[in-house]
Write an enzyme that holds these catalytic residues in place. Structure first.
Site, PDB file in Angstrom:
ATOM      1  N   TRP A  95       1.814   1.830  -3.342  1.00  0.00           N
ATOM      2  CA  TRP A  95       0.734   2.448  -4.157  1.00  0.00           C
ATOM      3  C   TRP A  95       0.871   3.974  -4.109  1.00  0.00           C
ATOM      4  O   TRP A  95       0.654   4.671  -5.093  1.00  0.00           O
ATOM      5  CB  TRP A  95      -0.659   2.049  -3.625  1.00  0.00           C
ATOM      6  CG  TRP A  95      -1.264   0.867  -4.319  1.00  0.00           C
ATOM      7  CD1 TRP A  95      -1.368  -0.391  -3.812  1.00  0.00           C
ATOM      8  CD2 TRP A  95      -1.865   0.828  -5.633  1.00  0.00           C
ATOM      9  NE1 TRP A  95      -1.993  -1.203  -4.732  1.00  0.00           N
ATOM     10  CE2 TRP A  95      -2.307  -0.484  -5.850  1.00  0.00           C
ATOM     11  CE3 TRP A  95      -2.062   1.776  -6.640  1.00  0.00           C
ATOM     12  CZ2 TRP A  95      -2.943  -0.880  -7.028  1.00  0.00           C
ATOM     13  CZ3 TRP A  95      -2.690   1.389  -7.823  1.00  0.00           C
ATOM     14  CH2 TRP A  95      -3.120   0.077  -8.001  1.00  0.00           C
ATOM     15  N   ASN A 151     -10.486   3.757   3.268  1.00  0.00           N
ATOM     16  CA  ASN A 151     -10.219   3.563   1.837  1.00  0.00           C
ATOM     17  C   ASN A 151     -11.357   2.870   1.091  1.00  0.00           C
ATOM     18  O   ASN A 151     -11.741   3.282  -0.005  1.00  0.00           O
ATOM     19  CB  ASN A 151      -8.919   2.782   1.650  1.00  0.00           C
ATOM     20  CG  ASN A 151      -8.599   2.576   0.191  1.00  0.00           C
ATOM     21  OD1 ASN A 151      -8.456   3.542  -0.560  1.00  0.00           O
ATOM     22  ND2 ASN A 151      -8.531   1.325  -0.240  1.00  0.00           N
ATOM     23  N   TRP A 209     -15.635  13.481 -11.976  1.00  0.00           N
ATOM     24  CA  TRP A 209     -14.789  13.097 -10.839  1.00  0.00           C
ATOM     25  C   TRP A 209     -14.023  14.273 -10.261  1.00  0.00           C
ATOM     26  O   TRP A 209     -13.683  14.294  -9.077  1.00  0.00           O
ATOM     27  CB  TRP A 209     -13.851  11.949 -11.214  1.00  0.00           C
ATOM     28  CG  TRP A 209     -12.847  12.244 -12.314  1.00  0.00           C
ATOM     29  CD1 TRP A 209     -12.991  11.984 -13.638  1.00  0.00           C
ATOM     30  CD2 TRP A 209     -11.547  12.840 -12.171  1.00  0.00           C
ATOM     31  NE1 TRP A 209     -11.876  12.377 -14.336  1.00  0.00           N
ATOM     32  CE2 TRP A 209     -10.969  12.907 -13.456  1.00  0.00           C
ATOM     33  CE3 TRP A 209     -10.807  13.324 -11.093  1.00  0.00           C
ATOM     34  CZ2 TRP A 209      -9.698  13.443 -13.705  1.00  0.00           C
ATOM     35  CZ3 TRP A 209      -9.541  13.863 -11.335  1.00  0.00           C
ATOM     36  CH2 TRP A 209      -9.006  13.919 -12.620  1.00  0.00           C
ATOM     37  N   TRP A 241     -21.277  13.867 -18.998  1.00  0.00           N
ATOM     38  CA  TRP A 241     -21.629  14.054 -17.577  1.00  0.00           C
ATOM     39  C   TRP A 241     -22.989  14.740 -17.448  1.00  0.00           C
ATOM     40  O   TRP A 241     -23.449  15.397 -18.396  1.00  0.00           O
ATOM     41  CB  TRP A 241     -20.572  14.913 -16.879  1.00  0.00           C
ATOM     42  CG  TRP A 241     -19.185  14.340 -16.888  1.00  0.00           C
ATOM     43  CD1 TRP A 241     -18.109  14.811 -17.587  1.00  0.00           C
ATOM     44  CD2 TRP A 241     -18.712  13.191 -16.167  1.00  0.00           C
ATOM     45  NE1 TRP A 241     -16.996  14.033 -17.351  1.00  0.00           N
ATOM     46  CE2 TRP A 241     -17.342  13.032 -16.476  1.00  0.00           C
ATOM     47  CE3 TRP A 241     -19.305  12.282 -15.283  1.00  0.00           C
ATOM     48  CZ2 TRP A 241     -16.567  12.004 -15.945  1.00  0.00           C
ATOM     49  CZ3 TRP A 241     -18.528  11.272 -14.746  1.00  0.00           C
ATOM     50  CH2 TRP A 241     -17.178  11.137 -15.083  1.00  0.00           C
ATOM     51  N   TRP A 262      -9.326   9.081  -7.600  1.00  0.00           N
ATOM     52  CA  TRP A 262     -10.533   9.499  -8.347  1.00  0.00           C
ATOM     53  C   TRP A 262     -10.513   8.964  -9.773  1.00  0.00           C
ATOM     54  O   TRP A 262     -11.534   8.546 -10.308  1.00  0.00           O
ATOM     55  CB  TRP A 262     -10.697  11.030  -8.294  1.00  0.00           C
ATOM     56  CG  TRP A 262     -11.329  11.420  -6.989  1.00  0.00           C
ATOM     57  CD1 TRP A 262     -10.694  11.827  -5.861  1.00  0.00           C
ATOM     58  CD2 TRP A 262     -12.723  11.316  -6.661  1.00  0.00           C
ATOM     59  NE1 TRP A 262     -11.603  11.996  -4.856  1.00  0.00           N
ATOM     60  CE2 TRP A 262     -12.851  11.707  -5.315  1.00  0.00           C
ATOM     61  CE3 TRP A 262     -13.870  10.946  -7.362  1.00  0.00           C
ATOM     62  CZ2 TRP A 262     -14.090  11.732  -4.649  1.00  0.00           C
ATOM     63  CZ3 TRP A 262     -15.103  10.975  -6.708  1.00  0.00           C
ATOM     64  CH2 TRP A 262     -15.196  11.360  -5.383  1.00  0.00           C
ATOM     65  N   GLU A 310       0.837  -1.215   0.000  1.00  0.00           N
ATOM     66  CA  GLU A 310       0.000   0.000   0.000  1.00  0.00           C
ATOM     67  C   GLU A 310       0.864   1.254   0.000  1.00  0.00           C
ATOM     68  O   GLU A 310       0.559   2.234  -0.685  1.00  0.00           O
ATOM     69  CB  GLU A 310      -0.942   0.013   1.210  1.00  0.00           C
ATOM     70  CG  GLU A 310      -2.046  -1.027   1.160  1.00  0.00           C
ATOM     71  CD  GLU A 310      -2.870  -0.985  -0.120  1.00  0.00           C
ATOM     72  OE1 GLU A 310      -3.293   0.104  -0.530  1.00  0.00           O
ATOM     73  OE2 GLU A 310      -3.071  -2.059  -0.715  1.00  0.00           O
TER      74      GLU A 310
HETATM   75  C1  FAD Z   1     -11.220   8.451  -4.347  1.00  0.00           C
HETATM   76  C2  FAD Z   1      -9.973   8.274  -3.509  1.00  0.00           C
HETATM   77  C3  FAD Z   1      -9.266   9.393  -3.076  1.00  0.00           C
HETATM   78  C4  FAD Z   1      -8.115   9.243  -2.290  1.00  0.00           C
HETATM   79  N1  FAD Z   1      -7.436  10.374  -1.882  1.00  0.00           N
HETATM   80  C5  FAD Z   1      -6.299  10.232  -1.145  1.00  0.00           C
HETATM   81  C6  FAD Z   1      -5.568  11.386  -0.727  1.00  0.00           C
HETATM   82  O1  FAD Z   1      -5.908  12.528  -1.036  1.00  0.00           O
HETATM   83  N2  FAD Z   1      -4.465  11.187   0.042  1.00  0.00           N
HETATM   84  C7  FAD Z   1      -4.020   9.926   0.399  1.00  0.00           C
HETATM   85  O2  FAD Z   1      -3.017   9.799   1.103  1.00  0.00           O
HETATM   86  N3  FAD Z   1      -4.680   8.825  -0.020  1.00  0.00           N
HETATM   87  C8  FAD Z   1      -5.802   8.932  -0.767  1.00  0.00           C
HETATM   88  N4  FAD Z   1      -6.484   7.807  -1.164  1.00  0.00           N
HETATM   89  C9  FAD Z   1      -5.883   6.477  -0.893  1.00  0.00           C
HETATM   90  C10 FAD Z   1      -6.309   5.797   0.425  1.00  0.00           C
HETATM   91  O3  FAD Z   1      -7.683   5.842   0.584  1.00  0.00           O
HETATM   92  C11 FAD Z   1      -5.642   6.408   1.666  1.00  0.00           C
HETATM   93  O4  FAD Z   1      -4.260   6.545   1.468  1.00  0.00           O
HETATM   94  C12 FAD Z   1      -5.860   5.528   2.888  1.00  0.00           C
HETATM   95  O5  FAD Z   1      -7.226   5.354   3.135  1.00  0.00           O
HETATM   96  C13 FAD Z   1      -5.189   6.161   4.093  1.00  0.00           C
HETATM   97  O6  FAD Z   1      -5.476   5.464   5.266  1.00  0.00           O
HETATM   98  P1  FAD Z   1      -4.337   4.685   6.052  1.00  0.00           P
HETATM   99  O7  FAD Z   1      -3.190   5.605   6.290  1.00  0.00           O
HETATM  100  O8  FAD Z   1      -4.964   4.074   7.234  1.00  0.00           O
HETATM  101  O9  FAD Z   1      -3.922   3.586   5.003  1.00  0.00           O
HETATM  102  P2  FAD Z   1      -3.161   2.190   5.167  1.00  0.00           P
HETATM  103  O10 FAD Z   1      -4.082   1.154   4.666  1.00  0.00           O
HETATM  104  O11 FAD Z   1      -2.619   2.023   6.517  1.00  0.00           O
HETATM  105  O12 FAD Z   1      -1.975   2.301   4.106  1.00  0.00           O
HETATM  106  C14 FAD Z   1      -0.676   2.800   4.452  1.00  0.00           C
HETATM  107  C15 FAD Z   1      -0.322   3.962   3.553  1.00  0.00           C
HETATM  108  O13 FAD Z   1      -0.256   3.543   2.212  1.00  0.00           O
HETATM  109  C16 FAD Z   1      -0.725   4.591   1.342  1.00  0.00           C
HETATM  110  N5  FAD Z   1      -1.903   4.113   0.612  1.00  0.00           N
HETATM  111  C17 FAD Z   1      -2.802   3.192   1.000  1.00  0.00           C
HETATM  112  N6  FAD Z   1      -3.732   2.992   0.040  1.00  0.00           N
HETATM  113  C18 FAD Z   1      -3.415   3.825  -0.966  1.00  0.00           C
HETATM  114  C19 FAD Z   1      -3.994   4.092  -2.236  1.00  0.00           C
HETATM  115  N7  FAD Z   1      -5.064   3.450  -2.679  1.00  0.00           N
HETATM  116  N8  FAD Z   1      -3.417   5.024  -3.016  1.00  0.00           N
HETATM  117  C20 FAD Z   1      -2.318   5.688  -2.605  1.00  0.00           C
HETATM  118  N9  FAD Z   1      -1.721   5.469  -1.420  1.00  0.00           N
HETATM  119  C21 FAD Z   1      -2.262   4.546  -0.606  1.00  0.00           C
HETATM  120  C22 FAD Z   1      -1.101   5.763   2.225  1.00  0.00           C
HETATM  121  O14 FAD Z   1      -0.028   6.666   2.269  1.00  0.00           O
HETATM  122  C23 FAD Z   1      -1.327   5.102   3.577  1.00  0.00           C
HETATM  123  O15 FAD Z   1      -1.124   5.955   4.661  1.00  0.00           O
HETATM  124  C24 FAD Z   1      -7.659   7.933  -1.954  1.00  0.00           C
HETATM  125  C25 FAD Z   1      -8.372   6.819  -2.388  1.00  0.00           C
HETATM  126  C26 FAD Z   1      -9.525   6.974  -3.156  1.00  0.00           C
HETATM  127  C27 FAD Z   1     -10.268   5.768  -3.601  1.00  0.00           C
END
Ligand code: FAD
Length: 485
Positions: free
Chosen positions: A287, A351, A369, A315, A392, A284
């Protein structure tokens, strides 16, 4: 005596900070600087919730610097003008910062480097694990698909040990400080940065978080001790504290991805030897890295679709009312409303729910979006140009490695699968507290008398009809070629 400027940006930490470490090696006096750039274009502007986080984070960074003998010098203005002026007045040996990769900042930093010619500006890799410019496929083209990107990177992890925090930071001497007496270059107070909103909605929101570098370390330790072993099973359950919640800390650079990956890996030298939960967690974090690579390689995708067919997507034309209902958590679909209310109250959303509310906005309401991206940017404490745009575009089907448009999340089934007992919905939509589990994700199916007694709106749109409309809208663009220009 040589003077160096360390310009803090999205790296509000003392440990694993290469810009700071390099400055300490080369200079006798250090000016630790933050510049609040109010002039950045809309994409560079920080949303309201993130500003609140930033306010607290800068205060804590200042405290940490003071405990090492220094302090944070705060200025408001355009860094393109401020930095050369400071460099001249202080006659600096070097200006040091850590790199950011969004197009607005990259362009600005290019100008700054030019304007600092003669003052040895140096920038460093600190906010990502690897330089995006070097992370290319064998044929030297950028990755558009995550799995090969991950396979390529995982062998390189952890990618070096993090740097320790310095024990002491030499502040400017009184003589040097005197040179900053010019009004424009004098430090302003934290309050004068005006990051907090006038109407204070932010206090209950920020109280739910522990901000800053120390808090980030504690959160990581606690997650690795208690939760990472369950991460694979729990990470999709929005009512569980099964994810790390490190995203705002990572966004503001209170912790670096290298610190995280190194801490997870410990003495183990390969990702393959990690437990499954640890492996998924590292994936993650990668990612996030992938998102930054995408905007570096395809800068227009911060607000334009990568898949050019979406430029002609039909749209909805008038959607103000539906957009407001979505923003306010009043769509009448419980899992959507729970997510949008969690976002507003805490500055964060799970997420799984981010994916579901995004799909609903784009596919059931046919709202572009970019509207959702903008709202998230303003309300998330982890709002990040790269991850937000990728998230998005993933939901819209228009980005790299995105969900195909025809895969429309059914919010009722998503609720029933990931919030089986309705705990998440009941927490954020208390109007539905006493609704039985059978109806918690579809209260419109309650017997009419019980339905009427609920103070909860009917669904904004019919889920089946709107899904069909989305598929028809998609059929108008799907035959065109994907990456025309
Ligand atoms: C529509 C949409 C918008 C989002 N906008 C953002 C945003 O503005 N900023 C943001 O940091 N994340 C964003 N995310 C990704 C993700 O939802 C969050 O990073 C995650 O929920 C953060 O929670 P956590 O730190 O507990 O994640 P954990 O599950 O603990 O993951 C650890 C770290 O991995 C990274 N990570 C995890 N999932 C993703 C992902 N899908 N994409 C990119 N990095 C990821 C984050 O830095 C996160 O802190 C978005 C996802 C979606 C679907």
């Amino acid at each position: 005596m040589s003077v160096g400027i360390v310009w803090f940006r999205q790296d509000l930490r003392l440990a694993d900070n290469p810009a700071l470490q390099t400055a300490l090696k080369q200079c006798d006096e250090i000016l630790a600087l933050y510049i609040h750039d109010t002039r950045l274009g809309t994409l560079g502007q920080i949303g309201a919730a993130s500003q609140v986080w930033l306010h607290h984070s800068l205060g804590l960074l200042d405290g940490s610097l003071q405990s090492l003998g220094s302090c944070l010098h705060r200025l408001v203005g355009d860094p393109v003008e401020v930095l050369p002026e400071l460099a001249k007045v202080l006659d600096v040996t070097g200006v040091f910062w850590n790199r950011c990769y969004d197009p607005v900042t990259l362009e600005r930093d290019k100008q700054i480097k030019q304007s600092l010619e003669g003052f040895e500006p140096t920038s460093h890799l600190a906010n990502l694990l690897f330089e995006p410019v070097k992370t290319l496929k064998k044929d030297n083209t950028p990755y558009r698909v995550f799995t090969p990107y991950w396979k390529n990177l995982m062998g390189e992890l952890p990618g070096g040990a993090p740097l320790a925090a310095p024990r002491k930071i030499p502040a400017l001497t009184i003589e040097t400080q005197k040179r900053l007496s010019n009004k424009k270059l004098k430090s302003v107070t934290l309050e004068e940065l005006e990051l907090l909103p006038e109407r204070d909605w932010s206090e209950p929101m920020i109280k739910q978080w522990a901000v800053g570098e120390k808090a980030a370390k504690i959160r990581l330790k606690s997650f690795l001790t208690n939760d990472v072993k369950h991460y694979n099973n729990e990470r999709d359950i929005p009512s569980s504290a099964g994810t790390s919640r490190l995203s705002p800390h990572l966004h503001f650079g209170e912790i670096s991805p290298r610190q995280i990956v190194s801490e997870v890996m410990g003495k183990r030298r390969s990702v393959a030897s990690l437990q499954i939960g640890e492996q998924t967690f590292v994936k993650e974090v990668v990612w996030r890295e992938f998102a930054h690579n995408l905007i570096y390689q395809f800068p227009h995708t911060v607000d334009q679709p990568l898949d050019t067919r979406y430029k002609n997507f039909p749209w909805a034309k008038r959607y103000g009312k539906a957009l407001r209902a979505w923003q306010q958590g009043q769509t009448g679909v419980p899992i959507i409303d729970a997510g949008m209310r969690e976002l507003y109250a805490t500055g964060w959303m799970h997420n799984r729910i981010r994916m579901v509310v995004a799909s609903y906005l784009i596919k059931n309401l046919l709202i572009p979006w970019q509207e959702g991206e903008r709202w998230f940017r303003d309300t998330l404490v982890d709002a990040d140009v790269a991850s937000n745009a990728m998230g998005w575009q993933w939901a819209a089907g228009s980005g790299a490695d995105a969900a195909p448009f025809f895969r429309v999340f059914n919010p009722v089934l998503q609720g029933e699968k990931f919030d089986r007992e309705g705990d998440y919905v009941r927490r954020w939509v208390p109007e539905l507290y006493s609704v039985p589990n059978k109806f918690i994700h579809k209260p419109w199916e309650l017997p009419p008398d019980e339905r009427k007694s609920l103070d909860y709106p009917p669904p904004l749109v019919d889920l089946k009809v709107s899904r069909q409309a989305a598929l028809e809208a998609f059929s108008t663009i799907k035959s065109a070629s994907k990456y025309k220009n």
